[in-house]
Write a protein that holds these residues in place. Structure first.
Motif, PDB file in Angstrom:
ATOM      1  N   MET A   1     -17.877  33.296  -4.728  1.00 19.76           N
ATOM      2  CA  MET A   1     -17.819  34.031  -3.468  1.00 19.76           C
ATOM      3  C   MET A   1     -18.283  35.458  -3.702  1.00 19.76           C
ATOM      4  SD  MET A   1     -14.534  34.770  -0.990  1.00 19.76           S
ATOM      5  CE  MET A   1     -13.760  35.956  -2.100  1.00 19.76           C
ATOM      6  N   SER A   2     -19.141  35.937  -2.819  1.00 20.55           N
ATOM      7  CA  SER A   2     -19.587  37.324  -2.874  1.00 20.55           C
ATOM      8  C   SER A   2     -19.507  37.906  -1.470  1.00 20.55           C
ATOM      9  CB  SER A   2     -21.019  37.413  -3.403  1.00 20.55           C
ATOM     10  OG  SER A   2     -21.413  38.764  -3.522  1.00 20.55           O
ATOM     11  N   VAL A   3     -18.659  38.899  -1.306  1.00 20.21           N
ATOM     12  CA  VAL A   3     -18.407  39.498   0.004  1.00 20.21           C
ATOM     13  C   VAL A   3     -19.307  40.710   0.213  1.00 20.21           C
ATOM     14  CG1 VAL A   3     -16.690  40.596   1.488  1.00 20.21           C
ATOM     15  CG2 VAL A   3     -16.005  38.750  -0.058  1.00 20.21           C
ATOM     16  N   ILE A   4     -19.965  40.762   1.358  1.00 20.81           N
ATOM     17  CA  ILE A   4     -20.733  41.943   1.745  1.00 20.81           C
ATOM     18  C   ILE A   4     -19.925  42.682   2.812  1.00 20.81           C
ATOM     19  CG2 ILE A   4     -22.844  42.794   2.827  1.00 20.81           C
ATOM     20  CD1 ILE A   4     -24.322  40.434   1.644  1.00 20.81           C
ATOM     21  N   PRO A   5     -19.488  43.904   2.542  1.00 21.59           N
ATOM     22  CA  PRO A   5     -18.617  44.637   3.477  1.00 21.59           C
ATOM     23  C   PRO A   5     -19.347  45.037   4.749  1.00 21.59           C
ATOM     24  CG  PRO A   5     -19.282  46.057   1.680  1.00 21.59           C
ATOM     25  CD  PRO A   5     -19.787  44.689   1.344  1.00 21.59           C
ATOM     26  N   CYS A   6     -18.798  44.624   5.883  1.00 19.36           N
ATOM     27  CA  CYS A   6     -19.400  44.949   7.181  1.00 19.36           C
ATOM     28  C   CYS A   6     -18.296  45.384   8.144  1.00 19.36           C
ATOM     29  CB  CYS A   6     -20.122  43.737   7.764  1.00 19.36           C
ATOM     30  SG  CYS A   6     -21.360  42.996   6.686  1.00 19.36           S
ATOM     31  N   THR A   7     -18.234  46.641   8.463  1.00 14.17           N
ATOM     32  CA  THR A   7     -17.300  47.154   9.461  1.00 14.17           C
ATOM     33  C   THR A   7     -17.693  48.564   9.854  1.00 14.17           C
ATOM     34  OG1 THR A   7     -15.021  47.879   9.870  1.00 14.17           O
ATOM     35  CG2 THR A   7     -15.738  47.829   7.592  1.00 14.17           C
ATOM     36  N   ILE A   8     -17.647  48.860  11.150  1.00 12.65           N
ATOM     37  CA  ILE A   8     -18.002  50.212  11.572  1.00 12.65           C
ATOM     38  C   ILE A   8     -16.949  51.211  11.116  1.00 12.65           C
ATOM     39  CG2 ILE A   8     -19.225  49.314  13.579  1.00 12.65           C
ATOM     40  CD1 ILE A   8     -16.923  50.465  15.322  1.00 12.65           C
ATOM     41  N   SER A   9     -15.724  50.728  10.863  1.00 12.72           N
ATOM     42  CA  SER A   9     -14.642  51.640  10.470  1.00 12.72           C
ATOM     43  C   SER A   9     -14.854  52.226   9.080  1.00 12.72           C
ATOM     44  CB  SER A   9     -13.296  50.908  10.520  1.00 12.72           C
ATOM     45  OG  SER A   9     -13.041  50.412  11.823  1.00 12.72           O
ATOM     46  N   ASN A  10     -15.618  51.535   8.253  1.00 13.46           N
ATOM     47  CA  ASN A  10     -15.888  51.975   6.880  1.00 13.46           C
ATOM     48  C   ASN A  10     -14.593  52.237   6.118  1.00 13.46           C
ATOM     49  OD1 ASN A  10     -17.849  52.481   4.889  1.00 13.46           O
ATOM     50  ND2 ASN A  10     -17.630  54.688   5.149  1.00 13.46           N
ATOM     51  N   ASN A  11     -13.680  51.285   6.178  1.00 14.34           N
ATOM     52  CA  ASN A  11     -12.363  51.458   5.559  1.00 14.34           C
ATOM     53  C   ASN A  11     -12.058  50.390   4.514  1.00 14.34           C
ATOM     54  OD1 ASN A  11     -12.157  49.313   7.313  1.00 14.34           O
ATOM     55  ND2 ASN A  11     -10.229  49.953   8.226  1.00 14.34           N
ATOM     56  N   LEU A  12     -13.097  49.921   3.825  1.00 15.66           N
ATOM     57  CA  LEU A  12     -12.910  48.866   2.824  1.00 15.66           C
ATOM     58  C   LEU A  12     -12.990  49.439   1.415  1.00 15.66           C
ATOM     59  CD1 LEU A  12     -15.113  46.065   4.413  1.00 15.66           C
ATOM     60  CD2 LEU A  12     -12.641  46.320   4.536  1.00 15.66           C
ATOM     61  N   PRO A  13     -12.161  48.935   0.504  1.00 12.50           N
ATOM     62  CA  PRO A  13     -12.240  49.393  -0.891  1.00 12.50           C
ATOM     63  C   PRO A  13     -13.455  48.797  -1.588  1.00 12.50           C
ATOM     64  CG  PRO A  13     -10.671  47.595  -0.710  1.00 12.50           C
ATOM     65  CD  PRO A  13     -11.128  47.909   0.694  1.00 12.50           C
ATOM     66  N   GLY A  14     -13.885  49.438  -2.658  1.00 15.74           N
ATOM     67  CA  GLY A  14     -14.980  48.891  -3.443  1.00 15.74           C
ATOM     68  C   GLY A  14     -16.355  49.312  -2.987  1.00 15.74           C
ATOM     69  N   THR A  15     -16.442  50.052  -1.884  1.00 17.74           N
ATOM     70  CA  THR A  15     -17.745  50.510  -1.406  1.00 17.74           C
ATOM     71  C   THR A  15     -17.589  51.842  -0.681  1.00 17.74           C
ATOM     72  OG1 THR A  15     -19.689  49.919  -0.091  1.00 17.74           O
ATOM     73  CG2 THR A  15     -17.554  49.286   0.800  1.00 17.74           C
ATOM     74  N   SER A  16     -18.582  52.684  -0.823  1.00 17.42           N
ATOM     75  CA  SER A  16     -18.558  53.969  -0.131  1.00 17.42           C
ATOM     76  C   SER A  16     -19.159  53.857   1.259  1.00 17.42           C
ATOM     77  CB  SER A  16     -19.325  55.021  -0.941  1.00 17.42           C
ATOM     78  OG  SER A  16     -20.671  54.617  -1.133  1.00 17.42           O
ATOM     79  N   LEU A  17     -19.797  52.732   1.537  1.00 23.45           N
ATOM     80  CA  LEU A  17     -20.433  52.555   2.841  1.00 23.45           C
ATOM     81  C   LEU A  17     -20.476  51.080   3.201  1.00 23.45           C
ATOM     82  CD1 LEU A  17     -21.576  54.721   4.747  1.00 23.45           C
ATOM     83  CD2 LEU A  17     -23.850  54.118   3.947  1.00 23.45           C
ATOM     84  N   ALA A  18     -20.011  50.765   4.398  1.00 22.05           N
ATOM     85  CA  ALA A  18     -20.037  49.386   4.881  1.00 22.05           C
ATOM     86  C   ALA A  18     -21.135  49.236   5.925  1.00 22.05           C
ATOM     87  CB  ALA A  18     -18.687  49.006   5.487  1.00 22.05           C
ATOM     88  N   LEU A  19     -21.724  48.057   5.979  1.00 17.58           N
ATOM     89  CA  LEU A  19     -22.765  47.788   6.973  1.00 17.58           C
ATOM     90  C   LEU A  19     -22.216  48.005   8.390  1.00 17.58           C
ATOM     91  CD1 LEU A  19     -24.600  44.572   5.704  1.00 17.58           C
ATOM     92  CD2 LEU A  19     -25.488  46.905   5.790  1.00 17.58           C
ATOM     93  N   GLY A  20     -22.960  48.689   9.205  1.00 15.62           N
ATOM     94  CA  GLY A  20     -22.554  48.922  10.586  1.00 15.62           C
ATOM     95  C   GLY A  20     -22.032  50.318  10.846  1.00 15.62           C
ATOM     96  N   SER A  21     -21.507  50.966   9.820  1.00 16.04           N
ATOM     97  CA  SER A  21     -20.915  52.294  10.027  1.00 16.04           C
ATOM     98  C   SER A  21     -21.976  53.345  10.360  1.00 16.04           C
ATOM     99  CB  SER A  21     -20.102  52.715   8.804  1.00 16.04           C
ATOM    100  OG  SER A  21     -20.899  52.724   7.636  1.00 16.04           O
ATOM    101  N   ASP A  22     -23.137  53.248   9.726  1.00 18.51           N
ATOM    102  CA  ASP A  22     -24.201  54.210  10.018  1.00 18.51           C
ATOM    103  C   ASP A  22     -24.693  54.043  11.454  1.00 18.51           C
ATOM    104  OD1 ASP A  22     -26.218  56.232   8.958  1.00 18.51           O
ATOM    105  OD2 ASP A  22     -27.566  54.672   9.687  1.00 18.51           O
TER     106      ASP A  22
END
Length: 225
Positions: A1-22
């Motif tokens: 399993m490989s998760v790609i972080p996608c949320t406008i809130s940009n509140n996920l650990p492990g990444t400084s930027l989530a898809l959708g926030s920009d």
């Protein structure tokens, strides 16, 4: 399993930027610009704009900075009623000096009691006629619009990198005799995040220990530093 972080809130650990926030920040700034434009014909008015983002103040902070807002209320920076009353005095002084508009961006989860409506009512009461207050709750319009080029390109790069990694993992964990794949270590369930200038696969098991599940936030907010 490989998760790609996608949320406008940009509140996920492990990444400084989530898809959708920009994309969301761009949409918010565009709407705030329209509000500012409409304010050019008004005098002594305070606008309180509420953004989404839950308990994470990323959207409120970055859109406030980019749009030239005067203040931002977010969950990570605690405030109380005295702070709000102090802001009223600051606004009064600016209005006396000729400033005709004051803009505040408030994250929806900034405080459960000092809501956007509460801020408007407090400002209206304490202003004593020095200015009027208007509220704009942007709502789900922040989730719409066409993705920015940055989000499009990052999504393509992350997806390609994730597929390559999954293929490698399958080969490394495949039993040649039976052809079955067995997960043997935490690095077989990962989140692909942007850390600095690199994309990094972080085990989900480790990220769980770095997350405040009550508020769904990474324990360290990189964008506040």
């Amino acid at each position: 399993m490989s998760v790609i972080p996608c949320t406008i809130s940009n509140n996920l650990p492990g990444t400084s930027l989530a898809l959708g926030s920009d994309t969301a920040v761009n949409e918010i700034c565009m709407m705030i610009d329209k509000i500012k434009q409409s304010a050019t014909g008004t005098k002594r008015r305070v606008f309180v704009v509420e953004t989404m983002g839950g308990y994470c103040g990323y959207l409120a902070t970055l859109s406030a900075l980019a749009s030239g807002a005067d203040n931002a209320y977010i969950f990570e920076e605690k405030f109380n009623v005295d702070d709000l009353k102090e802001d009223v005095e600051v606004i009064k002084q600016k209005m006396v000096k000729g400033v005709q508009r004051y803009l505040i961006v408030r994250g929806e989860g900034a405080n459960p009691n000092y809501t956007t409506q509460f801020v408007q009512q407090l400002f209206s009461e304490e202003a004593q006629g020095s200015f009027t207050t208007r509220v704009n709750v942007l709502g789900h319009a922040q989730q719409g619009g066409s993705p920015t080029p940055f989000d499009r390109n990052m999504g393509t790069k992350l997806a390609a990198r994730a597929v390559e990694y999954l293929i490698t993992q399958v080969k490394e964990n495949c039993d040649e005799a039976t052809g079955q794949v067995y997960v043997k270590s935490p690095d077989t369930a990962t989140l692909l995040g942007l850390q600095g200038r690199r994309v990094v696969f972080a085990p989900v098991e480790e990220l769980a220990n770095e997350t405040d599940f009550e508020h769904r936030l990474p324990l360290e907010q990189w964008w506040l530093k």
